[in-house]
Design a protein around this motif. Structure first.
Motif, PDB file in Angstrom:
ATOM      1  N   ARG A 173       0.644  -1.176  -0.077  1.00 33.31           N
ATOM      2  CA  ARG A 173       0.079   0.150   0.088  1.00 33.31           C
ATOM      3  C   ARG A 173       0.867   1.306  -0.176  1.00 33.31           C
ATOM      4  O   ARG A 173       2.008   1.302   0.620  1.00 33.31           O
ATOM      5  N   ASP A 174       0.295   2.185  -0.681  1.00 31.69           N
ATOM      6  CA  ASP A 174       1.094   3.215  -0.800  1.00 31.69           C
ATOM      7  C   ASP A 174       0.579   4.487  -0.208  1.00 31.69           C
ATOM      8  O   ASP A 174      -0.437   4.872  -0.122  1.00 31.69           O
ATOM      9  N   TYR A 175       1.475   5.435   0.803  1.00 35.23           N
ATOM     10  CA  TYR A 175       0.717   6.307   1.659  1.00 35.23           C
ATOM     11  C   TYR A 175      -0.115   7.394   0.665  1.00 35.23           C
ATOM     12  O   TYR A 175      -0.926   7.981   1.138  1.00 35.23           O
ATOM     13  N   LEU A 176       0.516   7.808  -0.474  1.00 39.58           N
ATOM     14  CA  LEU A 176       0.103   8.777  -1.081  1.00 39.58           C
ATOM     15  C   LEU A 176      -1.375   8.260  -2.094  1.00 39.58           C
ATOM     16  O   LEU A 176      -1.877   8.968  -2.906  1.00 39.58           O
ATOM     17  N   ASN A 177      -1.695   7.168  -1.959  1.00 40.10           N
ATOM     18  CA  ASN A 177      -2.867   6.495  -2.506  1.00 40.10           C
ATOM     19  C   ASN A 177      -3.864   6.343  -1.349  1.00 40.10           C
ATOM     20  O   ASN A 177      -3.773   5.584  -0.567  1.00 40.10           O
ATOM     21  N   ARG A 178      -4.973   6.960  -1.910  1.00 35.52           N
ATOM     22  CA  ARG A 178      -6.203   7.145  -0.714  1.00 35.52           C
ATOM     23  C   ARG A 178      -6.727   5.798  -0.657  1.00 35.52           C
ATOM     24  O   ARG A 178      -7.613   5.569   0.321  1.00 35.52           O
ATOM     25  N   PHE A 179      -6.699   4.835  -1.615  1.00 39.93           N
ATOM     26  CA  PHE A 179      -7.333   3.599  -1.620  1.00 39.93           C
ATOM     27  C   PHE A 179      -6.637   2.650  -0.532  1.00 39.93           C
ATOM     28  O   PHE A 179      -7.050   1.526  -0.265  1.00 39.93           O
ATOM     29  N   ARG A 180      -5.415   3.028   0.141  1.00 42.26           N
ATOM     30  CA  ARG A 180      -4.895   2.368   0.965  1.00 42.26           C
ATOM     31  C   ARG A 180      -5.390   1.913   2.239  1.00 42.26           C
ATOM     32  O   ARG A 180      -5.333   1.239   2.912  1.00 42.26           O
ATOM     33  N   TYR A 181      -6.654   2.923   2.424  1.00 43.96           N
ATOM     34  CA  TYR A 181      -7.282   2.573   3.551  1.00 43.96           C
ATOM     35  C   TYR A 181      -8.350   1.327   3.471  1.00 43.96           C
ATOM     36  O   TYR A 181      -8.697   0.630   4.457  1.00 43.96           O
ATOM     37  N   TYR A 182      -8.682   1.074   2.283  1.00 48.43           N
ATOM     38  CA  TYR A 182      -9.593  -0.045   1.860  1.00 48.43           C
ATOM     39  C   TYR A 182      -8.930  -1.274   1.136  1.00 48.43           C
ATOM     40  O   TYR A 182      -9.385  -2.419   1.521  1.00 48.43           O
ATOM     41  N   SER A 183      -7.902  -1.237   0.499  1.00 45.53           N
ATOM     42  CA  SER A 183      -7.420  -2.334  -0.249  1.00 45.53           C
ATOM     43  C   SER A 183      -5.859  -2.233  -0.495  1.00 45.53           C
ATOM     44  O   SER A 183      -5.397  -0.909  -0.576  1.00 45.53           O
ATOM     45  N   ASP A 184      -5.305  -3.330  -0.601  1.00 43.90           N
ATOM     46  CA  ASP A 184      -3.963  -3.244  -1.466  1.00 43.90           C
ATOM     47  C   ASP A 184      -3.856  -2.576  -2.623  1.00 43.90           C
ATOM     48  O   ASP A 184      -4.933  -2.224  -3.256  1.00 43.90           O
ATOM     49  N   ASP A 185      -2.738  -2.219  -3.188  1.00 41.83           N
ATOM     50  CA  ASP A 185      -2.427  -1.803  -4.426  1.00 41.83           C
ATOM     51  C   ASP A 185      -2.481  -2.808  -5.352  1.00 41.83           C
ATOM     52  O   ASP A 185      -2.689  -3.855  -5.075  1.00 41.83           O
ATOM     53  N   LEU A 186      -2.320  -2.280  -6.621  1.00 41.95           N
ATOM     54  CA  LEU A 186      -2.467  -3.489  -7.610  1.00 41.95           C
ATOM     55  C   LEU A 186      -1.534  -4.532  -7.689  1.00 41.95           C
ATOM     56  O   LEU A 186      -0.388  -4.376  -7.295  1.00 41.95           O
ATOM     57  N   GLY A 187      -2.004  -5.633  -8.128  1.00 37.65           N
ATOM     58  CA  GLY A 187      -1.013  -6.906  -8.379  1.00 37.65           C
ATOM     59  C   GLY A 187      -0.339  -6.671  -9.666  1.00 37.65           C
ATOM     60  O   GLY A 187      -0.352  -5.540 -10.220  1.00 37.65           O
ATOM     61  N   THR A 188       0.288  -7.758 -10.023  1.00 38.56           N
ATOM     62  CA  THR A 188       0.958  -7.843 -11.300  1.00 38.56           C
ATOM     63  C   THR A 188       0.359  -7.119 -12.580  1.00 38.56           C
ATOM     64  O   THR A 188      -0.772  -7.595 -12.713  1.00 38.56           O
TER      65      THR A 188
END
Lengths: 778, 193
Positions: A742-757
């Motif tokens: 999860r990246d600090y500057l991505n707001r989706f970090r509250y809800y889900s992991d960042d993208l897979g491959t």
């Protein structure tokens, strides 16, 4: 400590390069191609000045010089109709060199363009996406592509909404200059991405540092400059088709451009260009994210007329997108948010789908631009540019409002902007060259639906004067600029069932002083200092209420005053034949830095209690460093290292929140030998490490910032030649190991992991419809 | 010949484009000339809890949770719910929108009834109150309960708070409070004597 580790790592790699003293047996190989079209240039003259030896490129633009002793040389490559290229090379061993020659624009493009390319703001660091980086980021958003540049990160809401962040600053502190016009979109939240199509541009660069004097007072952190290719300069029609596919989201991108010039009317050229994108739900290493697809349809056209001393052109572009908002991120209140965070991952209910349903955003941006220029003398010219932009943003909530149709947007904003700019360039025989200009802006905003920001009218003007002193003999060039801006805002604030008109006026000077020090042939030091400012934005003064996307109550402050930044940028560029180092240091002191500060107690609403934020002004201090190192290793290998550090404080208090974490990236690339069919083939493997952002003030966030992460990325590319036409092919893999992060500057970090491959494929095919020699077609 | 066709078709395209660039009406931001209204949106600002003691003589009592000016601004006004111990109450919930500023709430309860299959109201007596107050939903959307109507059963004397949550669960309603997003989440102080 981390700095130390980095320094050791980098110096180890650096140290490898001191190998390889040898005898005079080295071979210098290279290829000459045309900068814009990438076509090989045969019969170009190649001269190694110190040895007085030279050769001529063959039919594929290739050349070879043998029996070269180690040492430093000056290589001059020239061709009729092109600007000669001079490179300083250092020979340790066998060397391969790619030379790009630009067509001589002296009479074709008019005086102003040539001046702007090389000399505007020469004392600030400017980074341009290389042709390869443009290829590798083909089909991606502007924010994603710009992350290839050191010190540029992105503030994201999922994978489709990304805003460029320069030196930790973004939105209305970063100016986007789209085809010469300052982009005026809705930059009021982190979920409002710039409305531009990167594929319409040939050159994308970033000025890191306050470019305010030249472009406008709000370019405090820097400017992103998007420039389309020059229109065709000879009769005929050619074009290019780009195709790209992305595995994650099963995204497809089709883009094409047609360029032409009429044979009958001398100097009349045209272009049509268009891009279409479609993506479905993306997935993390574990789950699909519901409703994360998007669609985009962009097109543009241009007509230009060029004579020896006069040029005029018209440009129109339209950007349309429909962006699904991840269902799991549309939460009602803090209880929902806390639950989502504790659950750790969203519920994957739909799997993959292209369907976009509520909540979603629909954004349209139109730009119309007209420009005319006249060369008034051998060394001076004038230029006038008019731009009109229209931006419409409609946001649809998942819950149709009670009593309203579900088809009606919950929020609708319309922003219309007119800009007019006039420029006078002078470039005397003497040491002074410069530019004087003025601009006028008029803008109005209307809203409908849920209150977000009030209606307003904005009018403003600015004048600037930039001057460069380039003494013939001195090693130092000076740059001096001053600017004055005035802005008036009339805001219609809803109050007690009426609109109350409130007027605000802001005006201020900004200025800068820069120096370019050429210490020897290898080292260039750029120093720039001065001040820049921006007036508070309407959302900072008047937002009031629940900000759904951010799950927070936001209050504006109508008494905010202008924000002034004092800056110092030092940028070092060290170049030898095998090594290139770019090292930037920067520091900003903000007087009245505007940001939304957490309030001590939450606000009780019918949706539950929410944390409250109030826009406020503090004195802030930012300082950081960007480092890029490129080194040619033996065996056709190249190492590239990048590192960025940033610290930001509220003066005398705590850290500022929302700043990008420190990061570094190491890339190793192998280049294959060229043959008559395949050229510029390479394969690269990169390791990106992003540290944890632990420097945040207490109680400024709902949850802990995410942990550090490391990603493995790979790229492969080549140009396949069929006759004169190079077909560019490439494959890219992001997050090769399907790492959960999860990246600090991505707001989706509250809800889900960042993208897979994410595996991407890309292909660019150039073609010619009508040859230069039009007589054969008539 | 070929390039002549190109020239004319292109001129045509350019003209079309130039007009399409100008076709939009420029809306003036002044309120007099725009269709924008301050409160075009309908929101829920008020929850009314109607309780009727099940012995026939009792009359209905009404408790209100209201934040007429929306989030921010003035603090919401919240009534305390007084109940008798060892009693049974019939409960009716009403939702209203006071944001038109005329002082009376526009009732949006029937709109919730129409979308009953997408909504669920959850009652959550907190802490000690949970031992002396039990709330059961008594209505249905045909498949699951809704909660607009319910039965409140008290035992011993107690004080505490009850949390009332309105969940929006389009397509995911399963009778439990977990799925969906929260539209409303309020707390009433309760005194059982």
């Amino acid at each position: 400590m981390q700095k130390l580790v980095l320094a050791v790592l980098l110096s180890t790699v650096f140290g490898l390069g001191l190998w390889g003293q040898g005898s005079c047996e080295h071979v210098l190989q290279g290829a000459v191609s045309e900068d814009a079209e990438q076509a090989p240039i045969p019969f170009a003259g190649i001269l190694l000045v110190e040895t007085s030896r030279g050769t001529v490129s063959d039919s594929l633009g290739r050349f070879e010089l043998t029996n070269i002793c180690p040492g430093q040389y000056t290589l001059v490559v020239s061709h009729l109709g092109c600007e000669p290229d001079t490179q300083f090379i250092q020979v340790f061993g066998d060397l391969r060199i790619e030379v790009k020659l630009a067509h001589n624009h002296q009479w074709l493009d008019g005086y102003a363009l040539v001046e702007e390319r090389e000399q505007e703001l020469s004392t600030l660091p400017q980074q341009t996406l290389s042709e390869r980086e443009m290829q590798e980021s083909m089909g991606q958003s502007l924010g994603e592509g710009l992350q290839k540049l050191t010190g540029v990160t992105s503030l994201s809401t999922g994978n489709s909404i990304q805003k460029p962040v320069i030196h930790g600053l973004h939105s209305n502190r970063v100016l986007i200059l789209n085809n010469g016009i300052r982009q005026e979109g809705q930059q009021w939240g982190s979920e409002h991405a710039p409305e531009v199509d990167p594929l319409a541009n040939e050159r994308i660069s970033v000025i890191k540092g306050a470019a305010a004097v030249r472009y406008g007072s709000d370019a405090i952190a820097g400017a992103v400059i998007l420039e389309p290719a020059a229109l065709r300069t000879s009769p005929g029609i050619d074009g290019k088709i780009h195709l790209a596919g992305f595995s994650n989201g099963r995204q497809g991108v089709v883009s094409g451009v047609l360029d032409g010039q009429f044979a009958q009317i001398q100097g009349l050229s045209w272009r049509i260009q268009g891009t279409a994108k479609k993506s479905g739900n993306v997935h993390t290493p574990d789950d699909h994210l519901e409703n994360t697809g998007f669609e985009e349809l962009d097109f543009s056209w241009a007509v230009g007329w060029k004579r020896k001393r006069f040029y005029a052109d018209v440009f129109y572009s339209q950007f349309n997108t429909k962006l699904g908002i991840f269902k799991g991120s549309h939460l009602g209140n803090m209880t929902d948010l806390r639950k989502a965070f504790e659950a750790g991952r969203p519920v994957d209910t739909v799997g993959f789908s292209y369907e976009i349903s509520a909540p979603y955003q629909q954004v349209e941006h139109e730009l119309f631009k007209a420009r005319a220029g006249l060369q008034t003398g051998e060394h001076h010219g004038v230029e006038v540019i008019y731009g009109r932009q229209y931006n419409r943003r409609r946001e649809y909530d998942s819950h149709g409002l009670f009593g309203r149709s579900k088809d009606a947007p919950a929020l609708e904003l319309e922003l219309t902007t007119h800009t007019l700019e006039g420029l006078w360039n002078h470039h005397n025989e003497g040491p002074w060259r410069g530019k004087i200009g003025g601009s006028v802006l008029s803008q109005d905003n209307t809203y409908g639906g849920r209150f977000f920001i009030p209606n307003y009218k904005k009018e403003g003007f600015g004048f600037f004067w930039l001057e460069r002193l380039v003494p013939d003999s001195s090693v130092i060039e000076w740059e001096l600029g001053i600017r004055y801006d005035y802005q008036r805002q009339a805001v219609y604030v809803p109050q007690d069932r009426q609109f109350r008109r409130v007027n605000h006026q802001f005006s201020q000077f900004s200025g800068n002083l820069g120096a370019l020090i050429k210490a020897g042939k290898k080292l260039r030091v750029r120093v720039n200092t001065g001040s820049a400012w921006r007036p508070p934005q309407v959302n900072e003064m008047y937002s009031n209420g629940l900000h759904h996307g951010a799950a927070a109550v936001e209050f504006g402050d109508s008494t905010l005053t202008s924000e002034t930044a004092y800056f110092l940028t030092v940028s070092n560029e060290y170049k030898t034949g095998k090594l290139r180092v770019d090292w930037d240091l920067y520091s900003y002191y903000f007087d009245g830095f505007i940001y939304s500060k957490p309030e001590p107690s939450p606000v009780l609403t019918i949706r539950g209690a929410f944390p409250a934020f109030r826009y406020t002004q503090v004195d802030a201090w930012l300082m950081g460093s960007d480092l890029q190192l490129i080194y040619n290793l033996p065996f056709n290998l190249e190492y590239r290292g990048k590192a960025s550090l940033l610290r930001a404080w509220e003066v005398g208090r705590d850290f500022l929140n929302g700043m990008p974490a420190d990061r570094m990236e190491h890339t190793l690339e192998y280049s294959f030998k060229n043959n008559s069919r395949i050229r510029d083939a390479y394969v690269s493997l990169g390791v990106l490490h992003v540290f944890k952002q632990s420097r945040i003030p207490p109680n400024s966030d709902f949850v802990e910032p995410p942990e550090a992460y490391t990603l493995l990325n790979a790229q492969l590319g080549l140009a396949l030649y069929f006759g004169d036409y190079p077909i560019q092919l490439g494959v890219g893999v992001k997050n090769l190991l399907n790492t959960r992060y999860r990246d600090y500057l991505n707001r989706f970090r509250y809800y889900s992991d960042d993208l897979g491959t994410q595996v991407s494929f890309r292909i660019t095919v150039p073609f010619t419809l009508l040859k230069n020699d039009t007589k054969t077609h008539q | 010949m070929n390039s002549k066709i190109w020239f004319y078709s292109f001129t045509l395209l350019a003209l079309v484009g130039a007009f399409s660039a100008c076709k939009k009406d420029e809306e003036e931001p002044e309120p007099e000339t725009t269709h924008t209204h301050v409160h075009e949106e309908e929101v829920i600002t008020t929850v009314e809890l109607h309780l009727t003691k099940s012995d026939s003589t009792a009359k209905e009592s009404e408790f209100t949770w209201s934040d007429a000016d929306g989030p921010g601004g003035n603090e919401p006004s919240i009534d305390t719910v007084f109940l008798d111990s060892s009693s049974v109450y019939k409960s009716d919930l009403h939702f209203g929108d006071e944001s038109d500023g005329h002082g009376h709430a526009h009732d949006v309860t029937h709109e919730l009834e129409e979308e009953a299959d997408e909504h669920l109201i959850c009652f959550d007596p907190m802490d000690k109150l949970a031992q002396s107050l039990q709330v059961t939903r008594t209505d249905s959307d045909g498949k699951y309960e809704v909660g607009l109507k319910s039965e409140w059963k008290t035992s011993g004397a107690s004080t505490g708070k009850i949390k009332i949550t309105l969940k929006h669960q389009p397509g995911v309603k399963d009778g439990s409070c977990s799925p969906g997003e929260t539209d409303i989440e309020i707390e009433f102080p309760v005194v059982i004597k």
